[in-house]
Design a protein around this motif. Structure first.
Motif, mmCIF file in Angstrom:
data_model
loop_
_atom_site.group_PDB
_atom_site.id
_atom_site.type_symbol
_atom_site.label_atom_id
_atom_site.label_comp_id
_atom_site.label_asym_id
_atom_site.label_seq_id
_atom_site.Cartn_x
_atom_site.Cartn_y
_atom_site.Cartn_z
ATOM 1 N N THR A 92 -61.664 -37.214 -24.399
ATOM 2 C CA THR A 92 -61.469 -38.582 -24.866
ATOM 3 C C THR A 92 -60.031 -39.024 -24.587
ATOM 4 O OG1 THR A 92 -60.937 -37.772 -27.080
ATOM 5 C CG2 THR A 92 -63.230 -38.397 -26.659
ATOM 6 N N GLY A 93 -59.803 -40.323 -24.642
ATOM 7 C CA GLY A 93 -58.483 -40.859 -24.371
ATOM 8 C C GLY A 93 -58.063 -40.719 -22.921
ATOM 9 N N VAL A 94 -59.045 -40.588 -22.039
ATOM 10 C CA VAL A 94 -58.760 -40.444 -20.607
ATOM 11 C C VAL A 94 -59.391 -41.624 -19.875
ATOM 12 C CG1 VAL A 94 -58.997 -39.000 -18.553
ATOM 13 C CG2 VAL A 94 -58.738 -37.929 -20.811
ATOM 14 N N MET A 95 -58.581 -42.550 -19.463
ATOM 15 C CA MET A 95 -59.061 -43.745 -18.764
ATOM 16 C C MET A 95 -59.036 -43.512 -17.261
ATOM 17 S SD MET A 95 -60.229 -46.786 -19.251
ATOM 18 C CE MET A 95 -59.673 -47.198 -20.922
ATOM 19 N N VAL A 96 -60.188 -43.670 -16.615
ATOM 20 C CA VAL A 96 -60.263 -43.516 -15.162
ATOM 21 C C VAL A 96 -59.881 -44.838 -14.511
ATOM 22 C CG1 VAL A 96 -61.761 -42.971 -13.208
ATOM 23 C CG2 VAL A 96 -62.043 -41.742 -15.379
ATOM 24 N N ARG A 97 -58.927 -44.791 -13.601
ATOM 25 C CA ARG A 97 -58.401 -46.010 -12.985
ATOM 26 C C ARG A 97 -58.845 -46.186 -11.536
ATOM 27 N NH1 ARG A 97 -53.519 -45.987 -11.976
ATOM 28 N NH2 ARG A 97 -52.837 -43.882 -12.472
ATOM 29 N N GLU A 98 -59.140 -45.084 -10.853
ATOM 30 C CA GLU A 98 -59.518 -45.185 -9.444
ATOM 31 C C GLU A 98 -60.632 -44.196 -9.128
ATOM 32 O OE1 GLU A 98 -56.303 -44.807 -6.676
ATOM 33 O OE2 GLU A 98 -54.888 -45.881 -7.957
ATOM 34 N N LEU A 99 -61.428 -44.576 -8.143
ATOM 35 C CA LEU A 99 -62.496 -43.713 -7.638
ATOM 36 C C LEU A 99 -62.502 -43.815 -6.123
ATOM 37 C CD1 LEU A 99 -65.008 -41.923 -8.278
ATOM 38 C CD2 LEU A 99 -66.358 -44.037 -8.251
ATOM 39 N N ARG A 100 -62.393 -42.668 -5.461
ATOM 40 C CA ARG A 100 -62.355 -42.647 -3.999
ATOM 41 C C ARG A 100 -63.262 -41.538 -3.463
ATOM 42 N NH1 ARG A 100 -60.191 -46.669 -4.972
ATOM 43 N NH2 ARG A 100 -58.160 -47.487 -4.311
ATOM 44 N N ARG A 101 -63.871 -41.831 -2.299
ATOM 45 C CA ARG A 101 -64.628 -40.789 -1.610
ATOM 46 C C ARG A 101 -63.670 -39.794 -0.980
ATOM 47 N NH1 ARG A 101 -67.851 -45.040 0.721
ATOM 48 N NH2 ARG A 101 -69.981 -45.073 -0.099
ATOM 49 N N THR A 102 -64.098 -38.556 -0.890
ATOM 50 C CA THR A 102 -63.378 -37.531 -0.134
ATOM 51 C C THR A 102 -64.361 -36.911 0.850
ATOM 52 O OG1 THR A 102 -63.903 -35.743 -1.683
ATOM 53 C CG2 THR A 102 -61.915 -37.043 -2.138
ATOM 54 N N GLU A 103 -63.876 -36.006 1.669
ATOM 55 C CA GLU A 103 -64.763 -35.369 2.649
ATOM 56 C C GLU A 103 -65.884 -34.600 1.973
ATOM 57 O OE1 GLU A 103 -64.482 -32.168 6.348
ATOM 58 O OE2 GLU A 103 -62.662 -33.097 5.544
ATOM 59 N N GLY A 104 -65.567 -33.997 0.832
ATOM 60 C CA GLY A 104 -66.589 -33.188 0.180
ATOM 61 C C GLY A 104 -67.164 -33.781 -1.089
ATOM 62 N N GLY A 105 -66.743 -34.978 -1.469
ATOM 63 C CA GLY A 105 -67.253 -35.544 -2.710
ATOM 64 C C GLY A 105 -66.466 -36.765 -3.138
ATOM 65 N N TRP A 106 -65.822 -36.647 -4.318
ATOM 66 C CA TRP A 106 -65.129 -37.801 -4.898
ATOM 67 C C TRP A 106 -63.816 -37.369 -5.540
ATOM 68 C CZ3 TRP A 106 -67.177 -42.700 -4.364
ATOM 69 C CH2 TRP A 106 -68.504 -42.751 -3.906
ATOM 70 N N LYS A 107 -62.877 -38.296 -5.567
ATOM 71 C CA LYS A 107 -61.611 -38.079 -6.252
ATOM 72 C C LYS A 107 -61.438 -39.193 -7.275
ATOM 73 C CE LYS A 107 -57.705 -39.397 -4.455
ATOM 74 N NZ LYS A 107 -56.496 -39.514 -3.591
ATOM 75 N N LEU A 108 -61.107 -38.800 -8.496
ATOM 76 C CA LEU A 108 -60.853 -39.758 -9.559
ATOM 77 C C LEU A 108 -59.394 -39.683 -9.964
ATOM 78 C CD1 LEU A 108 -63.757 -38.078 -10.262
ATOM 79 C CD2 LEU A 108 -63.974 -40.042 -11.790
ATOM 80 N N VAL A 109 -58.804 -40.824 -10.236
ATOM 81 C CA VAL A 109 -57.435 -40.887 -10.745
ATOM 82 C C VAL A 109 -57.511 -41.428 -12.159
ATOM 83 C CG1 VAL A 109 -55.136 -41.838 -10.464
ATOM 84 C CG2 VAL A 109 -56.499 -41.232 -8.448
ATOM 85 N N ALA A 110 -56.980 -40.660 -13.102
ATOM 86 C CA ALA A 110 -57.058 -41.030 -14.507
ATOM 87 C C ALA A 110 -55.674 -41.014 -15.128
ATOM 88 C CB ALA A 110 -57.975 -40.058 -15.255
ATOM 89 N N GLY A 111 -55.600 -41.577 -16.330
ATOM 90 C CA GLY A 111 -54.361 -41.561 -17.075
ATOM 91 C C GLY A 111 -53.439 -42.707 -16.709
ATOM 92 N N PRO A 112 -52.266 -42.760 -17.318
ATOM 93 C CA PRO A 112 -51.308 -43.845 -17.053
ATOM 94 C C PRO A 112 -50.735 -43.747 -15.645
ATOM 95 C CG PRO A 112 -50.321 -42.166 -18.467
ATOM 96 C CD PRO A 112 -51.771 -41.803 -18.339
ATOM 97 N N ALA A 113 -50.318 -44.896 -15.114
ATOM 98 C CA ALA A 113 -49.793 -44.939 -13.747
ATOM 99 C C ALA A 113 -48.565 -44.053 -13.578
ATOM 100 C CB ALA A 113 -49.464 -46.383 -13.360
ATOM 101 N N ARG A 114 -47.773 -43.912 -14.647
ATOM 102 C CA ARG A 114 -46.551 -43.107 -14.534
ATOM 103 C C ARG A 114 -46.840 -41.605 -14.531
ATOM 104 N NH1 ARG A 114 -46.941 -45.031 -19.663
ATOM 105 N NH2 ARG A 114 -46.873 -43.495 -21.363
ATOM 106 N N GLU A 115 -48.008 -41.216 -15.041
ATOM 107 C CA GLU A 115 -48.393 -39.792 -15.050
ATOM 108 C C GLU A 115 -49.850 -39.655 -14.631
ATOM 109 O OE1 GLU A 115 -47.453 -37.649 -18.606
ATOM 110 O OE2 GLU A 115 -45.723 -38.919 -19.037
ATOM 111 N N PRO A 116 -50.189 -40.005 -13.410
ATOM 112 C CA PRO A 116 -51.588 -39.964 -12.983
ATOM 113 C C PRO A 116 -52.117 -38.533 -12.901
ATOM 114 C CG PRO A 116 -50.165 -40.388 -11.115
ATOM 115 C CD PRO A 116 -49.289 -40.434 -12.324
ATOM 116 N N GLU A 117 -53.400 -38.405 -13.186
ATOM 117 C CA GLU A 117 -54.087 -37.119 -13.065
ATOM 118 C C GLU A 117 -55.199 -37.280 -12.034
ATOM 119 O OE1 GLU A 117 -56.883 -34.019 -15.665
ATOM 120 O OE2 GLU A 117 -56.172 -35.913 -16.559
ATOM 121 N N THR A 118 -55.235 -36.386 -11.070
ATOM 122 C CA THR A 118 -56.278 -36.423 -10.044
ATOM 123 C C THR A 118 -57.351 -35.387 -10.376
ATOM 124 O OG1 THR A 118 -54.726 -37.135 -8.341
ATOM 125 C CG2 THR A 118 -56.782 -36.145 -7.597
#
Length: 480
Positions: A242-268
């Protein structure tokens, strides 16, 4: 990924996302599932809290009992013994200055019995006469989706729409019949519109087809529907964050990459597959880059906001104890309260905690009524209290109160909704390892959300295990 374990990320921890996680885990022996929820708790609009020492729902308070998906999920996660039936389902309409009984045989407000309609007193004599014209009017041609109001007004006139259909659909969608889709919100009536001349006769056939021994339409849980999400989360075996906001979703060669959390401390976060189980506006933002056609259609789904005011009164505050489940209020009557539910009457198990307490909830807010929702909590409580004084003759202050706001909580199934959903799914279908679920698609109720979750999980499992062996595991686990 961890060894040969595939990783699926579910974005959204409402009941649809949690149900999707549960279904994924039933079919995936070597599957790792992570649920990412932006809020501080799971459950979305399923939430229970204490009012005057009693745990009550402040979001959805029930689920359809005659549709199996919700009850089945509750049983599978260990809540089968907690299912409860209502003590009464007799509701009223507050209109034309009085509480009037809902006419027997109505189908989402569409009357099937003119005598029962006349006895209810809901319509004026002129409104009754206009409704009766349906029996002799020529057929109203409906070849495409139309609004609920357009068709029913043509058959039965303004008052049936304004004083019966509008409050019933408003209670579900907080929407307007002038904009709501007939096909999406009243499918059986929509079929009749294309095949029958008389709506009155068609409603009679629909009412007659209802199973006579099916029991009550709704059910709930002894600790409230708000207890279901936590039970599903625990039973799923998924990692719940909880408390994890997903901000981006991108395709990758093998699946998907999500970017979560605040812009200053992004989590992939890397995933083999993703299920999007958030409301349409958030889903649109996530899909904007990779699935723009679906994103554009999702962005067109409008949402209505509402608030629930829960009040706890001493029983002696009521000159006469409430006897029905509650009442609905037509928008044309101009009242801020759109519905009132006598919770401790409708659900007897709530009264067992404190028999001297009357628990009730007032719903405020329809589409286009944002101004009333801008009032502070104290003002909303005052509106609900004034309603109880005027309508029920309440003669005391409540012991406790709670205001719960659901901003942008109810998707609007407007004309063309089913075609829009088909376009969204077609656009998403070309993206391997992506599925969507939730209330924006096939129904707002819990069983409908669970059904979309099961379909989304099956799509992902088919992608990860195209041999179909996951289906055998799912069948054995769910039947066991």
């Amino acid at each position: 990924m961890e060894g040969n374990r595939r990783h699926v990320v579910v974005v959204g921890g409402g009941i649809a996302g949690l149900a999707a996680a549960w279904h994924l885990r039933q079919g995936g022996e070597n599957l790792r599932v992570t649920v990412l929820e932006g809020a501080s708790r799971v459950g979305g609009k399923l939430h229970a809290t204490e009012v005057a020492g009693v745990a009550v729902d402040v979001g959805a308070e029930a689920m359809l009992a005659r549709r199996p998906e919700g009850k089945e999920l509750a049983r599978m996660v260990g809540l089968g013994e907690e299912l409860r039936l209502p003590g009464t389902t007799q509701a009223a309409i507050l209109t034309r200055g009085a509480l009037r009984p809902m006419p027997k045989g109505q189908v989402m407000g569409v009357p099937s019995d003119l005598l029962a309609l006349a006895r209810s007193g809901i319509l004026s004599p002129g409104g009754l006469a206009r409704a009766a014209l349906d029996r002799i009017l020529p057929a109203t041609r409906v070849s495409t989706d139309v609004s609920v109001a357009a068709y029913i007004r043509a058959r039965m006139g303004d008052e049936v729409v304004d004083r019966l259909v509008e409050p019933l659909l408003g209670g579900v969608y907080a929407g307007r019949t002038e904009r709501l889709s007939l096909d999406a919100t009243m499918p059986r009536v929509a079929i009749a519109a294309r095949t029958e001349r008389s709506l009155l006769a068609a409603a009679g056939e629909i009412a007659a087809d209802a199973p006579k021994d099916a029991g009550p339409v709704f059910t709930t849980l002894s600790r409230g529907m708000g207890s279901l999400p936590e039970a599903v989360a625990a039973a799923s075996g998924a990692e719940i964050r909880t408390g994890v906001m997903v901000r981006e979703l991108r395709r990758t060669e093998g699946g998907w990459k999500l970017v979560a959390g605040p812009a200053r401390e992004p989590e992939t976060i890397e995933a083999d597959a993703v299920i999007i189980a958030v409301p349409a506006p958030a889903a649109s933002r996530l899909l904007a880059e990779e699935v723009p056609r679906a994103a554009a259609e999702l962005a067109r789904i409008e949402y209505a906001s509402m608030a629930v005011v829960t009040l706890a009164y001493p029983r002696e505050a009521f000159p006469r104890p409430p006897s029905g489940s509650g009442y609905l209020v037509p928008a044309v009557d101009g009242r801020p309260i759109k519905a009132a539910t006598f919770s401790s009457v409708k659900w007897p198990h709530l009264a067992e905690t404190d028999p001297n307490l009357v628990l009730l909830r007032c719903s405020i807010g329809r589409l286009g009524e944002e101004a009333v929702l801008q009032r502070d909590d104290a003002e909303l409580v005052a509106l609900a209290m004034a309603e109880m004084v005027e309508v029920m003759g309440v003669r005391a202050l409540p012991r406790d109160s709670r205001v719960t706001r659901w901003g942008g909580g109810l998707p609007q199934y407007e004309v063309g909704h089913l075609d829009r959903v088909a376009r969204i799914r077609a656009a998403a279908a070309v993206s391997p390892g992506l599925a969507l679920c939730g209330a924006a698609y096939d129904g707002l109720g819990i069983p409908a959300c669970v059904s979309t979750a099961r379909t989304a999980a099956a799509r992902i499992l088919d992608h990860l295990d195209p041999t179909g062996e996951w289906q055998d595991r799912t069948d054995s686990l769910t039947k066991g």
